[in-house]
Enzyme design. Structure first.
Site, PDB file in Angstrom:
ATOM      1  N   ASN A   1      33.201  35.993  36.244  1.00  0.00           N
ATOM      2  CA  ASN A   1      34.128  35.530  35.209  1.00  0.00           C
ATOM      3  C   ASN A   1      34.007  34.031  34.974  1.00  0.00           C
ATOM      4  OD1 ASN A   1      35.337  38.062  34.957  1.00  0.00           O
ATOM      5  ND2 ASN A   1      37.073  37.547  36.275  1.00  0.00           N
TER       6      ASN A   1
ATOM      7  N   SER B   1      36.556  25.425  44.946  1.00  0.00           N
ATOM      8  CA  SER B   1      37.364  25.178  46.142  1.00  0.00           C
ATOM      9  C   SER B   1      36.769  25.777  47.415  1.00  0.00           C
ATOM     10  CB  SER B   1      38.771  25.746  45.945  1.00  0.00           C
ATOM     11  OG  SER B   1      38.750  27.163  45.943  1.00  0.00           O
TER      12      SER B   1
ATOM     13  N   ASP C   1      39.240  35.476  48.268  1.00  0.00           N
ATOM     14  CA  ASP C   1      37.806  35.699  48.080  1.00  0.00           C
ATOM     15  C   ASP C   1      36.988  34.888  49.088  1.00  0.00           C
ATOM     16  OD1 ASP C   1      38.272  37.428  45.982  1.00  0.00           O
ATOM     17  OD2 ASP C   1      38.183  35.840  44.473  1.00  0.00           O
TER      18      ASP C   1
ATOM     19  N   ALA D   1      31.705  37.285  42.145  1.00  0.00           N
ATOM     20  CA  ALA D   1      30.962  36.031  42.216  1.00  0.00           C
ATOM     21  C   ALA D   1      31.581  35.077  43.235  1.00  0.00           C
ATOM     22  CB  ALA D   1      30.911  35.383  40.839  1.00  0.00           C
ATOM     23  N   ASN D   2      32.916  35.040  43.295  1.00  0.00           N
ATOM     24  CA  ASN D   2      33.583  34.180  44.283  1.00  0.00           C
ATOM     25  C   ASN D   2      33.165  34.553  45.706  1.00  0.00           C
ATOM     26  OD1 ASN D   2      34.977  33.177  42.074  1.00  0.00           O
ATOM     27  ND2 ASN D   2      36.910  34.169  42.605  1.00  0.00           N
TER      28      ASN D   2
ATOM     29  N   THR E   1      45.516  40.102  54.882  1.00  0.00           N
ATOM     30  CA  THR E   1      45.738  38.663  54.783  1.00  0.00           C
ATOM     31  C   THR E   1      47.180  38.418  54.354  1.00  0.00           C
ATOM     32  OG1 THR E   1      44.908  38.644  52.498  1.00  0.00           O
ATOM     33  CG2 THR E   1      43.320  38.200  54.246  1.00  0.00           C
TER      34      THR E   1
ATOM     35  N   ASN F   1      45.722  42.109  50.774  1.00  0.00           N
ATOM     36  CA  ASN F   1      46.869  41.256  51.071  1.00  0.00           C
ATOM     37  C   ASN F   1      48.075  42.156  51.337  1.00  0.00           C
ATOM     38  OD1 ASN F   1      47.997  42.003  48.583  1.00  0.00           O
ATOM     39  ND2 ASN F   1      47.335  40.118  47.563  1.00  0.00           N
TER      40      ASN F   1
ATOM     41  N   GLY G   1      35.718  35.201  39.045  1.00  0.00           N
ATOM     42  CA  GLY G   1      35.372  36.609  39.205  1.00  0.00           C
ATOM     43  C   GLY G   1      35.308  36.914  40.688  1.00  0.00           C
TER      44      GLY G   1
END
Length: 299
Positions: free
Chosen positions: A9, A288, A249, A40-41, A217, A181, A37
């Site tokens: 994304n 990040s 991610d 991808a992350n 998590t 989560n 996305g």
């Protein structure tokens, strides 16, 4: 080797002093774009953690396509299985409040065209010693095909059941490792867990029923995991979050790299938890994600 089959994304991110209530308009303080996305992350997180990564997915033929893949390409990920199709690249509209919490709307775009055939071909190219990573931002048929092919081939599979869809109860049992989560986990367990003690009880109970490796998590409360009859809690780093968008991610990618590299399970979870916390200290999903040196220094 890690193969990630998932979404790619561009994230459109607005920062506001607080998140709006339904029907309310608030003034923002900042706007930016960032690569995102969940697929991808997690691929970039695994790459930055030290893995060799293949990405399988799809982007469109719009102006976002090249930019959405830029950080993965810079990191050296294999993008040979990312198809370029007619139409828009996936996008995510993200609001980040002053406390770092967020609200996200995802428009699938090209991600909705990832097929079961794409998944089958990607897994067919894997070795039995490889690790497969999946999320829920691509069609359920592709996820199911990948998980079944991995099971047949003996490939370790990790499924992050985010974002929740109606297919989660059918797909989650097919994975070797499920990551969720607390909200997502309550969908599997059938009961909300409002405290750490209750969450631990629910993780232990579901693990006892299924025997499946489970990881939950819990944000600032850390991570719970259950494996081979053992249930453990890992505390989180104490931080002041700036943006929590990429934390989950980052955790998934770092965990996949740790297990793929042969780390013992507890060490891999602890390292992934530190990486996820550090990802909250900067804005944007992919920008990040910390480098392995930063994570190991905090360990």
């Amino acid at each position: 080797m890690i193969t990630v089959i998932g979404s790619v994304n561009m994230d459109l991110i607005a920062t506001t002093p607080r998140l709006p209530e339904p029907g309310e308009t608030v003034s923002g303080t900042d706007f930016t774009t960032a690569q995102g996305g969940k697929g991808a992350n997690q691929a970039l997180a695994a790459q930055r953690a030290g893995a060799t990564v293949k990405m399988c997915g799809a982007v469109g033929n719009d102006s976002f396509a090249t930019e959405a893949l830029a950080l993965l390409e810079d990191a050296g990920s294999d993008l040979g299985r990312v198809r370029h199709i007619e139409g828009p690249t996936g996008t995510a509209l993200i609001l980040v409040g002053g406390d770092g919490e967020n609200m996200i709307a995802v428009i699938p775009g090209a991600n909705g065209h990832v097929t079961a055939e794409d998944a089958d071909q990607a897994v067919a190219a894997m070795a039995a010693s490889d690790t497969l990573v999946l999320q829920m931002e691509i069609p359920a048929a592709a996820i199911e095909a990948a998980l079944k092919a991995a099971k047949t081939k003996g490939v370790r599979s990790i499924l992050n059941i985010a974002p929740l869809t109606d297919a989660v109860e059918r797909l989650a049992p097919l994975a070797d490792i499920v990551i969720a989560n607390e909200t997502e986990f309550s969908r599997l367990s059938g009961r909300p867990a409002e405290t750490l003690a209750l969450a631990r009880d629910e993780v232990e109970a579901l693990h006892a029923r299924t025997g499946q490796c489970l990881i939950v998590t819990l944000g600032g409360d850390g991570v719970l995991w259950a494996r081979d009859g053992q249930v453990e809690h890992v505390a989180s780093l104490k931080i002041k979050p700036v943006d929590t968008v990429g934390a989950g991610d980052t955790f998934c990618g770092y965990l996949a790299q740790g297990l793929d590299a042969g780390m013992d399970f507890a060490t891999a979870v602890r390292r992934a938890a530190v990486a996820g916390a550090l990802a909250c200290l900067k804005p944007g999903a992919q920008p990040s994600i910390p480098l392995s040196g930063e994570v190991d220094a905090r360990l």
